[in-house]
Design a protein around this motif. Structure first.
Motif, mmCIF file in Angstrom:
data_model
loop_
_atom_site.group_PDB
_atom_site.id
_atom_site.type_symbol
_atom_site.label_atom_id
_atom_site.label_comp_id
_atom_site.label_asym_id
_atom_site.label_seq_id
_atom_site.Cartn_x
_atom_site.Cartn_y
_atom_site.Cartn_z
ATOM 1 N N ALA A 281 -22.938 15.739 -21.444
ATOM 2 C CA ALA A 281 -21.215 15.088 -20.742
ATOM 3 C C ALA A 281 -21.278 16.274 -21.199
ATOM 4 N N MET A 282 -20.740 15.455 -22.768
ATOM 5 C CA MET A 282 -19.580 16.454 -23.706
ATOM 6 C C MET A 282 -19.165 17.821 -23.332
ATOM 7 N N VAL A 283 -20.388 19.001 -23.363
ATOM 8 C CA VAL A 283 -20.274 20.140 -22.981
ATOM 9 C C VAL A 283 -19.815 21.042 -22.099
ATOM 10 N N ALA A 284 -19.503 19.425 -20.258
ATOM 11 C CA ALA A 284 -18.944 19.916 -19.373
ATOM 12 C C ALA A 284 -18.028 19.461 -19.032
ATOM 13 N N VAL A 285 -17.706 18.647 -20.178
ATOM 14 C CA VAL A 285 -16.348 18.155 -20.489
ATOM 15 C C VAL A 285 -15.528 19.378 -21.323
ATOM 16 N N GLY A 286 -15.772 20.190 -22.023
ATOM 17 C CA GLY A 286 -15.061 21.540 -22.227
ATOM 18 C C GLY A 286 -15.548 22.752 -21.198
ATOM 19 N N ILE A 287 -16.490 22.638 -20.265
ATOM 20 C CA ILE A 287 -16.507 24.121 -19.538
ATOM 21 C C ILE A 287 -15.718 23.451 -18.328
ATOM 22 N N TRP A 288 -14.676 22.312 -17.896
ATOM 23 C CA TRP A 288 -14.024 21.483 -16.933
ATOM 24 C C TRP A 288 -12.657 22.196 -17.425
ATOM 25 N N GLY A 289 -12.502 21.771 -19.440
ATOM 26 C CA GLY A 289 -11.165 22.128 -19.568
ATOM 27 C C GLY A 289 -10.844 23.357 -19.203
ATOM 28 N N ALA A 290 -11.933 24.408 -19.673
ATOM 29 C CA ALA A 290 -11.723 25.623 -19.044
ATOM 30 C C ALA A 290 -11.052 26.519 -17.111
ATOM 31 N N PHE A 291 -12.388 25.707 -16.903
ATOM 32 C CA PHE A 291 -11.554 25.813 -16.011
ATOM 33 C C PHE A 291 -10.430 24.867 -14.939
ATOM 34 N N LEU A 292 -9.864 24.532 -15.963
ATOM 35 C CA LEU A 292 -8.559 23.561 -16.196
ATOM 36 C C LEU A 292 -7.530 24.557 -16.146
ATOM 37 N N GLY A 293 -8.045 25.094 -17.331
ATOM 38 C CA GLY A 293 -6.559 26.141 -17.520
ATOM 39 C C GLY A 293 -6.118 25.322 -18.916
ATOM 40 N N VAL A 294 -4.802 25.984 -18.606
ATOM 41 C CA VAL A 294 -3.435 25.322 -19.789
ATOM 42 C C VAL A 294 -2.968 24.561 -19.051
ATOM 43 N N PRO A 295 -2.790 22.772 -19.632
ATOM 44 C CA PRO A 295 -2.641 22.152 -21.034
ATOM 45 C C PRO A 295 -4.009 21.542 -21.496
ATOM 46 N N ALA A 296 -4.708 22.191 -19.956
ATOM 47 C CA ALA A 296 -5.813 20.684 -20.047
ATOM 48 C C ALA A 296 -6.331 21.367 -20.742
ATOM 49 N N ILE A 297 -7.447 22.864 -20.929
ATOM 50 C CA ILE A 297 -7.721 22.862 -21.850
ATOM 51 C C ILE A 297 -8.619 22.736 -23.357
ATOM 52 N N TRP A 298 -6.654 21.769 -24.125
ATOM 53 C CA TRP A 298 -7.183 21.465 -25.268
ATOM 54 C C TRP A 298 -6.091 20.003 -25.450
ATOM 55 N N ILE A 299 -5.677 19.200 -23.964
ATOM 56 C CA ILE A 299 -5.470 17.968 -23.515
ATOM 57 C C ILE A 299 -7.158 17.373 -23.524
ATOM 58 N N LEU A 300 -7.971 17.635 -22.978
ATOM 59 C CA LEU A 300 -8.999 16.849 -22.764
ATOM 60 C C LEU A 300 -9.756 16.989 -24.954
ATOM 61 N N PRO A 301 -9.553 18.546 -25.449
ATOM 62 C CA PRO A 301 -10.418 17.615 -26.333
ATOM 63 C C PRO A 301 -9.777 17.073 -27.445
ATOM 64 N N VAL A 302 -8.313 17.065 -27.383
ATOM 65 C CA VAL A 302 -7.395 16.193 -28.566
ATOM 66 C C VAL A 302 -7.657 14.610 -27.770
ATOM 67 N N VAL A 303 -7.363 14.199 -26.416
ATOM 68 C CA VAL A 303 -7.682 12.556 -26.221
ATOM 69 C C VAL A 303 -9.019 12.413 -26.364
ATOM 70 N N PHE A 304 -10.091 13.144 -26.328
ATOM 71 C CA PHE A 304 -11.741 12.627 -26.075
ATOM 72 C C PHE A 304 -11.452 11.891 -27.055
ATOM 73 N N PRO A 305 -11.934 12.429 -28.417
ATOM 74 C CA PRO A 305 -12.366 11.571 -29.677
ATOM 75 C C PRO A 305 -11.455 10.402 -29.679
ATOM 76 N N MET A 306 -10.107 10.316 -29.855
ATOM 77 C CA MET A 306 -9.618 9.445 -29.654
ATOM 78 C C MET A 306 -9.810 7.869 -28.429
ATOM 79 N N VAL A 307 -9.707 8.345 -27.755
ATOM 80 C CA VAL A 307 -10.603 7.108 -26.642
ATOM 81 C C VAL A 307 -11.545 7.099 -26.980
ATOM 82 N N MET A 308 -12.713 7.990 -27.324
ATOM 83 C CA MET A 308 -14.163 7.955 -27.760
ATOM 84 C C MET A 308 -14.014 6.514 -28.660
ATOM 85 N N ALA A 309 -13.281 6.329 -29.925
ATOM 86 C CA ALA A 309 -12.782 6.084 -30.949
ATOM 87 C C ALA A 309 -13.003 4.512 -30.735
#
Lengths: 159, 202
Positions: free
Chosen positions: A12-40
């Protein structure tokens, strides 16, 4: 090591990264910034003893849904992607949070699993760079399909 | 008898310094003090978060923050080397980490007042909680000098890297924000854990 020892978390985590790359900017950086906070936040629910029904089902579903998103190269609006990823992040965080109270050092444990999760995202983003080539795009979509199939297997094992 | 005494005296003269309370043997008091912030995860985390925050919008934000952090750290560590003081609550350091990490993740420019407040609290807290225990009094100064150097070099290097990364047009500024997100997520989790533990204890 918890995020690295479960194939459901890894896929699932690898899929998040790949999907971010597919979605392009700004998703590629929004998802890795948002994910740890929501996970916390999900981890906090677990630590406070708030039950979350179907955690393992949610984690398996995250692999299926995120894998399918990659397989179909889905490009929804950024807020939809953030909501989908954020919802699943709560399940993953809850599962990790269950492990946290037994840790000898809370900071070291929390830091370890946030760091491990982040590295899995980065691995996914790195894989996602293959989408610059046509063959790479095909291969990555196949990987997404594989992750979705693996998610179904995780779900099957829970039944 | 005389030979045995001579042997004992010889052993005593060639014996190295005792490192009974040092975390790493053989590297000396100063370097053990320098390693102190790296061996306590909570201290390292707050240094990382503050370094990222100070560097992200440097030089405007670093002009006051770095010297004030150093002054607060040196003042509190001087006090703790002379007086026996209650440990500083680690949760406050975690709150500083959380706020600084969120600022970095959101790429928000912290106001001068907030930033100075954060570095004063962190410097004071780190200094008060860095007192070496069970160490001969003549070596405490050297150990504390090492601790100040280790902490300040960490914040300086992290801040420098953060400032350098933040100037690039592409992914490096995002990496800084991701690191901010990680530090704040980690601090938030541990704060909740501490809250849950205190709730269970009462």
């Amino acid at each position: 090591m918890h995020p690295l020892l479960g194939w459901d978390h890894i896929s699932a985590m690898v899929a998040v990264g790949i999907w971010g790359a597919f979605l392009g900017v700004p998703a590629i950086w929004i998802l890795p910034v948002v994910f740890p906070m929501v996970m916390a936040f999900g981890g906090a629910l677990s630590i406070l003893g708030m039950p979350l029904p179907g955690v393992e089902v949610g984690i398996a579903m995250s692999a299926i849904v995120l894998g399918l998103m990659v397989a179909f190269a889905a490009q929804p609006p950024i807020w939809v992607a953030a909501v989908v990823v954020g919802a699943f992040a709560i399940f993953h965080g809850h599962a990790h949070g269950t492990e946290l109270p037994v840790a000898a050092d809370g900071v070291a444990f929390a830091g370890g699993f946030v760091f491990a999760t982040g590295l899995l995202h980065l691995s996914g983003i790195a894989l996602g760079f293959l989408t610059k080539w046509d063959m790479g795009k095909l291969a990555i979509r196949a990987v997404g399909g594989g992750i979705a199939v693996a998610g179904m297997a995780f779900l099957g094992n829970l039944a | 008898m005389k030979r045995g005494l001579t042997t004992a005296v010889l052993f005593m003269t060639i014996a190295g310094p005792a490192f009974a309370h040092s975390p790493v043997k053989g590297i000396g008091i100063f370097y053990n003090g320098m390693l102190h912030p790296y061996l306590i995860p909570g201290h390292l985390l707050v240094l990382l978060a503050l370094g990222l925050m100070i560097g992200q919008h440097a030089p405007g934000t670093s002009r006051y923050s770095l010297p004030i952090f150093l002054m607060a750290f040196v003042a509190s560590i001087t006090v703790v080397s002379w007086l026996s003081i209650e440990p500083f609550p680690e949760n406050i350091l975690l709150i500083v980490t959380l706020v600084a990490g969120l600022m970095v993740a959101a790429s928000m420019v912290p106001g001068v007042v907030l930033q100075i407040l954060l570095v004063i609290v962190a410097g004071t807290g780190l200094g008060l909680n860095s007192s070496p225990e069970g160490m001969p009094s003549d070596q405490i100064g050297l150990a504390l000098a090492g601790t100040v150097s280790g902490a300040f070099l960490t914040i300086l290097y992290v801040g420098g890297l953060s400032a350098w990364f933040s100037r690039f047009p592409s992914w490096p500024p995002v990496a800084v924000r991701v690191l901010g997100s990680w530090t704040s997520a980690c601090a938030f989790l541990v704060l909740v854990l501490e809250y849950a533990k205190s709730g269970a204890a009462t």
